[in-house]
Design a protein around this motif. Sequence first.
Motif, PDB file in Angstrom:
ATOM      1  N   HIS A 169       0.807  -1.216   0.000  1.00 22.22           N
ATOM      2  CA  HIS A 169       0.000   0.000   0.000  1.00 22.22           C
ATOM      3  C   HIS A 169       0.844   1.272   0.000  1.00 22.22           C
ATOM      4  O   HIS A 169       0.340   2.358  -0.329  1.00 22.22           O
ATOM      5  CB  HIS A 169      -0.939   0.013   1.216  1.00 22.22           C
ATOM      6  CG  HIS A 169      -0.234   0.281   2.507  1.00 22.22           C
ATOM      7  ND1 HIS A 169       0.392  -0.700   3.243  1.00 22.22           N
ATOM      8  CD2 HIS A 169      -0.051   1.448   3.196  1.00 22.22           C
ATOM      9  CE1 HIS A 169       0.915  -0.153   4.329  1.00 22.22           C
ATOM     10  NE2 HIS A 169       0.671   1.137   4.328  1.00 22.22           N
ATOM     11  N   GLU A 170       2.128   1.168   0.349  1.00 24.10           N
ATOM     12  CA  GLU A 170       2.969   2.362   0.406  1.00 24.10           C
ATOM     13  C   GLU A 170       3.031   3.083  -0.938  1.00 24.10           C
ATOM     14  O   GLU A 170       3.103   4.317  -0.995  1.00 24.10           O
ATOM     15  CB  GLU A 170       4.379   2.000   0.861  1.00 24.10           C
ATOM     16  CG  GLU A 170       4.474   1.621   2.320  1.00 24.10           C
ATOM     17  CD  GLU A 170       5.904   1.394   2.771  1.00 24.10           C
ATOM     18  OE1 GLU A 170       6.101   1.160   3.970  1.00 24.10           O
ATOM     19  OE2 GLU A 170       6.823   1.438   1.921  1.00 24.10           O
ATOM     20  N   THR A 171       3.009   2.308  -2.033  1.00 23.57           N
ATOM     21  CA  THR A 171       3.088   2.902  -3.367  1.00 23.57           C
ATOM     22  C   THR A 171       1.955   3.896  -3.594  1.00 23.57           C
ATOM     23  O   THR A 171       2.126   4.901  -4.300  1.00 23.57           O
ATOM     24  CB  THR A 171       3.032   1.798  -4.430  1.00 23.57           C
ATOM     25  OG1 THR A 171       4.097   0.868  -4.196  1.00 23.57           O
ATOM     26  CG2 THR A 171       3.175   2.372  -5.836  1.00 23.57           C
ATOM     27  N   SER A 177       6.199  10.098   0.044  1.00 27.62           N
ATOM     28  CA  SER A 177       7.166   9.985   1.142  1.00 27.62           C
ATOM     29  C   SER A 177       7.999   8.705   1.064  1.00 27.62           C
ATOM     30  O   SER A 177       9.211   8.750   0.848  1.00 27.62           O
ATOM     31  CB  SER A 177       6.441  10.052   2.491  1.00 27.62           C
ATOM     32  OG  SER A 177       5.405   9.085   2.547  1.00 27.62           O
ATOM     33  N   ILE A 178       7.378   7.559   1.224  1.00 30.12           N
ATOM     34  CA  ILE A 178       8.114   6.296   1.228  1.00 30.12           C
ATOM     35  C   ILE A 178       7.679   5.355   0.106  1.00 30.12           C
ATOM     36  O   ILE A 178       8.281   4.307  -0.090  1.00 30.12           O
ATOM     37  CB  ILE A 178       7.973   5.559   2.574  1.00 30.12           C
ATOM     38  CG1 ILE A 178       6.493   5.341   2.931  1.00 30.12           C
ATOM     39  CG2 ILE A 178       8.681   6.325   3.684  1.00 30.12           C
ATOM     40  CD1 ILE A 178       6.282   4.543   4.206  1.00 30.12           C
ATOM     41  N   PHE A 211      11.530  10.238   1.730  1.00 26.92           N
ATOM     42  CA  PHE A 211      11.840  10.035   3.144  1.00 26.92           C
ATOM     43  C   PHE A 211      13.230   9.453   3.306  1.00 26.92           C
ATOM     44  O   PHE A 211      13.996   9.873   4.198  1.00 26.92           O
ATOM     45  CB  PHE A 211      10.796   9.102   3.785  1.00 26.92           C
ATOM     46  CG  PHE A 211      11.045   8.823   5.245  1.00 26.92           C
ATOM     47  CD1 PHE A 211      10.528   9.646   6.234  1.00 26.92           C
ATOM     48  CD2 PHE A 211      11.821   7.728   5.644  1.00 26.92           C
ATOM     49  CE1 PHE A 211      10.766   9.394   7.586  1.00 26.92           C
ATOM     50  CE2 PHE A 211      12.059   7.469   6.984  1.00 26.92           C
ATOM     51  CZ  PHE A 211      11.531   8.310   7.957  1.00 26.92           C
ATOM     52  N   TRP A 212      13.583   8.491   2.472  1.00 23.80           N
ATOM     53  CA  TRP A 212      14.877   7.834   2.624  1.00 23.80           C
ATOM     54  C   TRP A 212      16.025   8.679   2.087  1.00 23.80           C
ATOM     55  O   TRP A 212      17.169   8.536   2.530  1.00 23.80           O
ATOM     56  CB  TRP A 212      14.848   6.452   1.989  1.00 23.80           C
ATOM     57  CG  TRP A 212      14.101   5.493   2.861  1.00 23.80           C
ATOM     58  CD1 TRP A 212      12.874   4.942   2.652  1.00 23.80           C
ATOM     59  CD2 TRP A 212      14.523   5.023   4.151  1.00 23.80           C
ATOM     60  NE1 TRP A 212      12.499   4.161   3.719  1.00 23.80           N
ATOM     61  CE2 TRP A 212      13.495   4.194   4.645  1.00 23.80           C
ATOM     62  CE3 TRP A 212      15.651   5.228   4.927  1.00 23.80           C
ATOM     63  CZ2 TRP A 212      13.575   3.564   5.896  1.00 23.80           C
ATOM     64  CZ3 TRP A 212      15.737   4.607   6.171  1.00 23.80           C
ATOM     65  CH2 TRP A 212      14.710   3.794   6.634  1.00 23.80           C
ATOM     66  N   LYS A 306       3.263  12.074   9.855  1.00 23.74           N
ATOM     67  CA  LYS A 306       2.448  12.384   8.681  1.00 23.74           C
ATOM     68  C   LYS A 306       2.132  11.116   7.888  1.00 23.74           C
ATOM     69  O   LYS A 306       1.008  10.941   7.390  1.00 23.74           O
ATOM     70  CB  LYS A 306       3.178  13.400   7.794  1.00 23.74           C
ATOM     71  CG  LYS A 306       3.285  14.786   8.412  1.00 23.74           C
ATOM     72  CD  LYS A 306       4.042  15.732   7.504  1.00 23.74           C
ATOM     73  CE  LYS A 306       4.149  17.123   8.121  1.00 23.74           C
ATOM     74  NZ  LYS A 306       4.923  18.055   7.263  1.00 23.74           N
ATOM     75  N   ILE A 307       3.113  10.224   7.780  1.00 23.02           N
ATOM     76  CA  ILE A 307       2.900   8.967   7.062  1.00 23.02           C
ATOM     77  C   ILE A 307       1.827   8.135   7.749  1.00 23.02           C
ATOM     78  O   ILE A 307       0.893   7.631   7.108  1.00 23.02           O
ATOM     79  CB  ILE A 307       4.228   8.187   6.968  1.00 23.02           C
ATOM     80  CG1 ILE A 307       5.214   8.911   6.046  1.00 23.02           C
ATOM     81  CG2 ILE A 307       3.983   6.755   6.488  1.00 23.02           C
ATOM     82  CD1 ILE A 307       6.627   8.366   6.104  1.00 23.02           C
ATOM     83  N   PHE A 308       1.920   8.001   9.059  1.00 21.07           N
ATOM     84  CA  PHE A 308       0.926   7.210   9.790  1.00 21.07           C
ATOM     85  C   PHE A 308      -0.433   7.899   9.790  1.00 21.07           C
ATOM     86  O   PHE A 308      -1.470   7.235   9.877  1.00 21.07           O
ATOM     87  CB  PHE A 308       1.399   6.945  11.214  1.00 21.07           C
ATOM     88  CG  PHE A 308       2.522   5.953  11.293  1.00 21.07           C
ATOM     89  CD1 PHE A 308       2.554   4.848  10.469  1.00 21.07           C
ATOM     90  CD2 PHE A 308       3.560   6.122  12.194  1.00 21.07           C
ATOM     91  CE1 PHE A 308       3.589   3.923  10.527  1.00 21.07           C
ATOM     92  CE2 PHE A 308       4.604   5.203  12.271  1.00 21.07           C
ATOM     93  CZ  PHE A 308       4.611   4.106  11.431  1.00 21.07           C
ATOM     94  N   GLY A 309      -0.439   9.231   9.696  1.00 19.64           N
ATOM     95  CA  GLY A 309      -1.704   9.945   9.582  1.00 19.64           C
ATOM     96  C   GLY A 309      -2.441   9.587   8.305  1.00 19.64           C
ATOM     97  O   GLY A 309      -3.677   9.541   8.268  1.00 19.64           O
TER      98      GLY A 309
END
Length: 362
Positions: A169-171, A177-178, A211-212, A306-309
């Motif tokens: 799901h990150e994509t 961000s990630i 992010f990285w 922010k990512i977890f939000g």
Amino acid sequence: MIRSLDDSQAKTAPWPLHAWYVAAAADELADRPLGRTICGTPMVFFRGSDGQAVALEDFCPHRGAPLSLGFVRDGELVCGYHGLVMGCAGRATSMPGQTVDRFTGIRRFAVIERYGFLWVWPGEAETADPAGLHHLEWAESPEWAYGGGYYHIRCDYRLMIDNLMDLTHETYVHSTSIGQKEIDEAPVETLIEGEQVVTRRFMDGIEAPPFWKMALRGAGLPDGEAVDRWQICRFTLPSHVLIEVGVALSGKGGYHAEDRWKASSIVVDFITPESETSHHYFWGMARRFAVADAALTDTIRTGQGKIFGEDLEMLERQQANLLRYPERKLMKLNIDAGGVRSRLMIDRAIAAEQAPAVDAAA
């Protein structure tokens, strides 16, 4: 008589009770009591006169008021309704104008303060085993830095586990961000290692996402070169997911590269059920680079928050849809294997807890 565990809840609860859950960050417990519902049970946390954390049922035996709305005096909990004083053992010690010898007691829960968190055992306190608490090296070693936070999320805690055990799901959810397309393209492997469910993927010779790139700069490494990236998600009962993540300059060994060539971290996810449709989410990141850089810790915490939000909105709306259409069956794909196996481990733990009650009834 002190109130005992509700057997009907123990038989139907969608979570194990004989396990250690994070109830709060240790610094949340200051001068006032803290009320928090854990695994369907309202609890109140406070510090006794010796400074040790105490967890009791959040229920005044006088009129049923929440003790968490009271205050702490001389290491005891004073009900904010009529002034009943509750001691650390779960028994009333005094009340203005009253004799309290025959007052009904309330449950006391086993609690441990360790690794910067308060851990509570929602099952019977006498079954609690401190040795069963996971060892967290990053929380004790000066070679690691940690920063994190807390979210209250209105969804089944198992949906969060699904989310963390499948990072595809990150994509899409975290595209700025990630996330990156290589996550979709890299094969994912799911396996059992001891008492852990593990999903992992490796991406070699790719561009680092935003992010990285920030993390590489924080580690004193160039952010414009190709990197090898990894994601190794580890689920452990009752509901903990720790994720080894990082990037290394390409060709330096990837996951096994020396520290000087990489920015590596552990994403910390302690997921504590509140109700069947809500949970407490204690998130953070432990890292092994630039550990003395407090500003970098703050930057990472802000970015991670922010990512977890972004996950929070998706999960809460997913829960709303599932409640709206309970009859609909969901698909299971190969990328869902980590979540499926984690849920199976949870179900087996619940069944094992229920087995003695079933045997006794027979």
